[in-house]
Design an enzyme around this catalytic site. Structure first.
Site, PDB file in Angstrom:
ATOM      1  CE  LYS A   1      40.132  35.575 100.681  1.00 33.51           C
ATOM      2  NZ  LYS A   1      39.117  34.789  99.961  1.00 33.51           N
TER       3      LYS A   1
ATOM      4  CD  GLN B   1      39.387  31.346  98.614  1.00 30.42           C
ATOM      5  OE1 GLN B   1      39.053  32.083  99.549  1.00 30.42           O
ATOM      6  NE2 GLN B   1      39.815  31.825  97.470  1.00 30.42           N
TER       7      GLN B   1
ATOM      8  CG  ASP C   1      33.381  35.689  99.998  1.00 32.99           C
ATOM      9  OD1 ASP C   1      34.279  36.542  99.881  1.00 32.99           O
ATOM     10  OD2 ASP C   1      33.589  34.462  99.980  1.00 32.99           O
TER      11      ASP C   1
HETATM   12  N1  GUN Z   1      37.824  32.729  94.922  1.00 35.06           N
HETATM   13  C1  GUN Z   1      38.327  33.786  94.237  1.00 35.06           C
HETATM   14  N2  GUN Z   1      37.941  34.951  94.808  1.00 35.06           N
HETATM   15  C2  GUN Z   1      37.191  34.623  95.875  1.00 35.06           C
HETATM   16  C3  GUN Z   1      36.522  35.404  96.867  1.00 35.06           C
HETATM   17  O1  GUN Z   1      36.512  36.648  96.872  1.00 35.06           O
HETATM   18  N3  GUN Z   1      35.882  34.689  97.824  1.00 35.06           N
HETATM   19  C4  GUN Z   1      35.839  33.337  97.831  1.00 35.06           C
HETATM   20  N4  GUN Z   1      35.161  32.725  98.801  1.00 35.06           N
HETATM   21  N5  GUN Z   1      36.448  32.586  96.928  1.00 35.06           N
HETATM   22  C5  GUN Z   1      37.116  33.234  95.955  1.00 35.06           C
END
Ligand code: GUN
Length: 290
Positions: free
Chosen positions: A52, A96, A119
């Site tokens: 990311k 995350q 998100d």
């Molecule tokens: N863990 C797995 N997918 C995601 C996501 O799209 N965002 C976040 N913050 N954690 C994740």
């Protein structure tokens, strides 16, 4: 069979996002800034957060990582969320997941300011999505919608079967595919671990979206000719022959299923890269909203 190439599509979208950022900057606007909170050292989470951050650099967006030990208390993490909520330079941020067991995902998600929740996990944003109001769409479902659009996949009147009801993927994508719009206008069946006769249902799918986290769970005998398949699963298995030390598996048995599918996403290189660009698009939206 045509491959739904998420890597290629994501690269195209990144160029568009980069151009948009340059336009905003040339008018004296602010460079968007995405922050990511990473708790602990889980290999998968570290890889995703790094991907990311790298993507932000590629498009000319500012980024920062806040790393916290997995012994961090819930209170300390909530204080960090509060700091990011108040930091005027940060347009959007993510925490995350998964978090260590002693920390409530729910409390942390609810503490994020809905305006910075890129998100799209905050209950307010989920509510807005359900009502078809403008908001941040959760990144993985948003990525799937963009793939559908870019490949001009017909959705109206189709039977869309979703396997898995997580709040991050299964549940929101089921809602989005049933919307009165394009992509959308599907008849949606949301299946899960208690579904009886799953195979009968998947066999009637025109579009199959699989997000349950069980490697190679969907086999060729469970799908019909011409199905469009989105494989959201990504499970790591130790493999000494690989440089990374692991091999990635989707929830779909690719070899067999791809022989019947009209379109299918590979793992890796399918839905994953699309999730990342969706996050960039949401961050750009957050920055413009100011
Ligand atoms: N863990 C797995 N997918 C995601 C996501 O799209 N965002 C976040 N913050 N954690 C994740």
């Amino acid at each position: 069979m045509q491959l739904l190439d998420g890597k290629k599509t994501a690269a195209e979208i990144k160029i568009e996002v980069a151009e948009e950022i340059q336009r905003v900057k040339s008018k004296g606007g602010k460079t968007p800034h995405l922050a990511a909170v990473l708790v602990g050292n889980s290999g998968a989470s570290v890889t995703y957060v790094n991907a990311k951050i790298t993507a932000c650099e590629t498009v000319g967006m500012h980024s920062s990582i806040v790393r916290m030990n997995d012994t961090v208390t819930e209170k300390e993490l909530l204080e960090e969320v509060d700091r990011l909520n108040k930091d005027n330079d940060v347009d959007g941020f993510i925490v995350q997941l998964p978090l260590p067991k002693h920390i409530s995902d729910k409390k942390v998600t609810e503490a994020i300011s809905p305006d910075k929740d890129v998100d799209g996990f905050h209950p307010w944003n989920i509510g807005k999505m359900m009502l078809n109001l403008p908001t941040f769409l959760p990144a993985t479902p948003y990525g799937i919608l963009q793939l559908i659009e870019r490949y001009n996949i017909e959705t109206t009147g189709k039977h869309c079967v979703v396997v898995g009801r997580s709040s991050i993927v299964g549940s929101p994508i089921a809602n989005l595919m049933s919307r009165n719009s394009y992509p959308g206008n599907c008849t949606v069946t949301l299946t899960h671990s208690r579904t009886v006769n799953l195979k009968e249902i998947t066999l009637s799918a025109d579009i199959l979206i699989v997000a349950l986290g069980k490697p190679e769970f969907i086999t060729a005998d469970m799908v019909s000719e011409g199905v469009v398949v989105f494989d959201v699963g990504i499970t790591r298995k130790a493999d000494k022959t690989k440089k990374s030390g692991y091999k990635l598996f989707g929830d779909v048995e690719f070899k067999g299923v791809s022989e019947k599918a009209s379109f299918i996403t590979p793992v890796p290189g399918g839905v994953g890269p699309m999730t990342i660009v969706s996050l960039l698009k949401n961050t750009l939206l957050a920055a413009k909203g100011k």
